[in-house]
Design a protein around this motif. Sequence first.
Motif, PDB file in Angstrom:
ATOM      1  N   THR A   1      -4.519   3.243  -4.524  1.00 14.01           N
ATOM      2  CA  THR A   1      -4.881   3.863  -3.391  1.00 14.01           C
ATOM      3  C   THR A   1      -3.424   4.581  -2.945  1.00 14.01           C
ATOM      4  O   THR A   1      -2.393   4.119  -3.111  1.00 14.01           O
ATOM      5  N   VAL A   2      -3.502   5.690  -2.161  1.00 13.12           N
ATOM      6  CA  VAL A   2      -2.514   6.483  -1.894  1.00 13.12           C
ATOM      7  C   VAL A   2      -2.781   6.966  -0.336  1.00 13.12           C
ATOM      8  O   VAL A   2      -3.868   7.605  -0.154  1.00 13.12           O
ATOM      9  N   THR A   3      -1.699   6.542   0.396  1.00 13.81           N
ATOM     10  CA  THR A   3      -2.077   6.928   1.975  1.00 13.81           C
ATOM     11  C   THR A   3      -0.660   7.493   2.463  1.00 13.81           C
ATOM     12  O   THR A   3       0.349   7.253   2.213  1.00 13.81           O
ATOM     13  N   GLU A   4      -0.929   8.562   3.286  1.00 15.24           N
ATOM     14  CA  GLU A   4       0.009   9.333   4.068  1.00 15.24           C
ATOM     15  C   GLU A   4      -0.183   9.190   5.720  1.00 15.24           C
ATOM     16  O   GLU A   4      -1.442   9.429   5.965  1.00 15.24           O
ATOM     17  N   LEU A   5       0.595   8.352   6.292  1.00 18.68           N
ATOM     18  CA  LEU A   5       0.195   8.494   7.851  1.00 18.68           C
ATOM     19  C   LEU A   5       0.881   9.620   8.517  1.00 18.68           C
ATOM     20  O   LEU A   5       2.179   9.902   8.478  1.00 18.68           O
ATOM     21  N   ASP A   6       0.181  10.166   9.328  1.00 14.66           N
ATOM     22  CA  ASP A   6       0.382  11.418  10.058  1.00 14.66           C
ATOM     23  C   ASP A   6       0.781  11.410  11.413  1.00 14.66           C
ATOM     24  O   ASP A   6       1.302  12.135  12.190  1.00 14.66           O
ATOM     25  N   GLY A   7       0.010  10.160  12.082  1.00 17.40           N
ATOM     26  CA  GLY A   7       0.491   9.973  13.587  1.00 17.40           C
ATOM     27  C   GLY A   7      -0.291   8.908  14.227  1.00 17.40           C
ATOM     28  O   GLY A   7      -0.908   8.217  13.468  1.00 17.40           O
ATOM     29  N   LEU A   8       0.421   8.319  15.183  1.00 16.00           N
ATOM     30  CA  LEU A   8      -0.273   7.360  15.804  1.00 16.00           C
ATOM     31  C   LEU A   8      -0.942   7.751  16.988  1.00 16.00           C
ATOM     32  O   LEU A   8      -0.650   8.621  17.777  1.00 16.00           O
TER      33      LEU A   8
ATOM     34  N   ALA B   1       1.997  13.023  -1.723  1.00 16.47           N
ATOM     35  CA  ALA B   1       2.595  11.514  -1.366  1.00 16.47           C
ATOM     36  C   ALA B   1       3.662  11.139  -2.451  1.00 16.47           C
ATOM     37  O   ALA B   1       3.463  11.790  -3.563  1.00 16.47           O
ATOM     38  N   LEU B   2       4.402   9.914  -1.958  1.00 16.86           N
ATOM     39  CA  LEU B   2       5.316   9.568  -3.210  1.00 16.86           C
ATOM     40  C   LEU B   2       5.087   8.106  -3.560  1.00 16.86           C
ATOM     41  O   LEU B   2       5.620   7.706  -4.750  1.00 16.86           O
ATOM     42  N   VAL B   3       4.320   7.568  -2.976  1.00 12.47           N
ATOM     43  CA  VAL B   3       4.059   5.971  -3.346  1.00 12.47           C
ATOM     44  C   VAL B   3       2.492   5.549  -3.366  1.00 12.47           C
ATOM     45  O   VAL B   3       1.802   6.181  -2.431  1.00 12.47           O
ATOM     46  N   ALA B   4       2.136   5.079  -4.396  1.00  9.23           N
ATOM     47  CA  ALA B   4       0.725   4.630  -4.428  1.00  9.23           C
ATOM     48  C   ALA B   4       0.966   2.891  -4.764  1.00  9.23           C
ATOM     49  O   ALA B   4       1.951   2.350  -4.659  1.00  9.23           O
ATOM     50  N   HIS B   5      -0.348   2.420  -4.492  1.00  7.65           N
ATOM     51  CA  HIS B   5      -0.553   1.045  -4.489  1.00  7.65           C
ATOM     52  C   HIS B   5      -1.580   0.953  -5.649  1.00  7.65           C
ATOM     53  O   HIS B   5      -2.706   1.278  -5.471  1.00  7.65           O
ATOM     54  N   VAL B   6      -1.355  -0.110  -6.573  1.00  9.83           N
ATOM     55  CA  VAL B   6      -2.311  -0.325  -7.670  1.00  9.83           C
ATOM     56  C   VAL B   6      -2.716  -1.838  -7.269  1.00  9.83           C
ATOM     57  O   VAL B   6      -1.773  -2.647  -7.187  1.00  9.83           O
ATOM     58  N   GLY B   7      -3.960  -2.123  -7.565  1.00 10.85           N
ATOM     59  CA  GLY B   7      -4.746  -3.328  -7.229  1.00 10.85           C
ATOM     60  C   GLY B   7      -4.991  -3.728  -8.743  1.00 10.85           C
ATOM     61  O   GLY B   7      -5.914  -2.996  -9.213  1.00 10.85           O
ATOM     62  N   VAL B   8      -4.596  -4.823  -9.140  1.00 12.41           N
ATOM     63  CA  VAL B   8      -5.335  -5.413 -10.358  1.00 12.41           C
ATOM     64  C   VAL B   8      -5.394  -6.799 -10.357  1.00 12.41           C
ATOM     65  O   VAL B   8      -4.490  -7.667  -9.653  1.00 12.41           O
ATOM     66  N   VAL B   9      -6.309  -7.147 -11.326  1.00  9.62           N
ATOM     67  CA  VAL B   9      -6.600  -8.855 -11.384  1.00  9.62           C
ATOM     68  C   VAL B   9      -5.589  -9.349 -12.483  1.00  9.62           C
ATOM     69  O   VAL B   9      -5.739  -9.043 -13.556  1.00  9.62           O
ATOM     70  N   VAL B  10      -4.606 -10.155 -12.363  1.00  4.44           N
ATOM     71  CA  VAL B  10      -3.794 -11.026 -13.240  1.00  4.44           C
ATOM     72  C   VAL B  10      -4.095 -12.406 -13.203  1.00  4.44           C
ATOM     73  O   VAL B  10      -3.650 -13.168 -12.250  1.00  4.44           O
ATOM     74  N   GLY B  11      -4.449 -12.716 -14.430  1.00 11.95           N
ATOM     75  CA  GLY B  11      -4.918 -14.291 -14.624  1.00 11.95           C
ATOM     76  C   GLY B  11      -5.919 -14.412 -13.443  1.00 11.95           C
ATOM     77  O   GLY B  11      -7.065 -14.165 -13.474  1.00 11.95           O
ATOM     78  N   ASP B  12      -5.682 -15.397 -12.528  1.00 11.30           N
ATOM     79  CA  ASP B  12      -6.838 -15.875 -11.638  1.00 11.30           C
ATOM     80  C   ASP B  12      -6.682 -15.277 -10.256  1.00 11.30           C
ATOM     81  O   ASP B  12      -7.290 -15.698  -9.281  1.00 11.30           O
ATOM     82  N   HIS B  13      -5.804 -14.457 -10.124  1.00 12.06           N
ATOM     83  CA  HIS B  13      -5.626 -13.597  -8.739  1.00 12.06           C
ATOM     84  C   HIS B  13      -5.139 -12.191  -8.840  1.00 12.06           C
ATOM     85  O   HIS B  13      -4.661 -11.819  -9.606  1.00 12.06           O
ATOM     86  N   PRO B  14      -5.713 -11.612  -7.733  1.00 15.89           N
ATOM     87  CA  PRO B  14      -5.351 -10.178  -7.582  1.00 15.89           C
ATOM     88  C   PRO B  14      -3.930 -10.036  -7.127  1.00 15.89           C
ATOM     89  O   PRO B  14      -3.312 -10.718  -6.379  1.00 15.89           O
ATOM     90  N   VAL B  15      -3.298  -8.798  -7.505  1.00 17.52           N
ATOM     91  CA  VAL B  15      -2.164  -8.435  -6.920  1.00 17.52           C
ATOM     92  C   VAL B  15      -2.041  -6.796  -6.633  1.00 17.52           C
ATOM     93  O   VAL B  15      -2.899  -6.204  -7.287  1.00 17.52           O
ATOM     94  N   VAL B  16      -1.612  -6.504  -5.567  1.00 17.11           N
ATOM     95  CA  VAL B  16      -1.260  -5.155  -5.192  1.00 17.11           C
ATOM     96  C   VAL B  16       0.009  -4.762  -4.845  1.00 17.11           C
ATOM     97  O   VAL B  16       0.986  -5.468  -4.397  1.00 17.11           O
TER      98      VAL B  16
END
Length: 223
Positions: A89-96, A34-49
Amino acid sequence: MSTPLSPTDRTTVRRGRDRAQEDRAPMHALLADALVAHVGVVVGDHPVVLPVAFAVDLEGPDQGGTLYIHGSVAARWLTGAESRTVCVTVTELDGLVAARSGFHHSMNYRSVVVIGEARIVEDAEEKAHALTLTVDHMVPGRSATLRPHTRRELAATSVLAVPLVEASMKLRAGGPVDEPEDIASGAWGGVIPLRRVSTGPVSGDDSHDDVPPDVVRRAAELV
């Protein structure tokens, strides 16, 4: 002995357990692919991904190996993640998966979730190593063709390290799972495979050579 996947309650897969992986090898393979990850973290009073480039060192200093994420020292989400629990999280989509009913439509995928306490990399040598790994994760072998990172560049960059010990992985492969009466109806069911495709490297307007180097051409072939 290698630590099994999902070693804690919060990474234990409960729904769709038949898709959960127990061995670390498939996770390592996905992280290498995979080439892209998504990181989730709480910043101040709200989460960001946020989507991020990443690199992995299976022999890194953290338990289970180390996942590296980098960004600007001015990035509030990154510097604010120090000593806090993050989710990557890291995800690769392989098919529909086209089933014979809307209810059974699905996707074939590989997905990893990593949860852990993040640390800011302070050691200059480890930081440079993490950035080199990130370059080579994108374009294998590219770092050897480049000049070293400068002190100014290292000072302007923050690197976040997340242990790989606490993780889970799920995957789905194969065709649709339909009800017998829907199969009997004669409607088409099957899979639309998906993969990344490169259209080939394009030299920059200010490039001194219109022919991309071998490492770049090879990277395009691997995508």
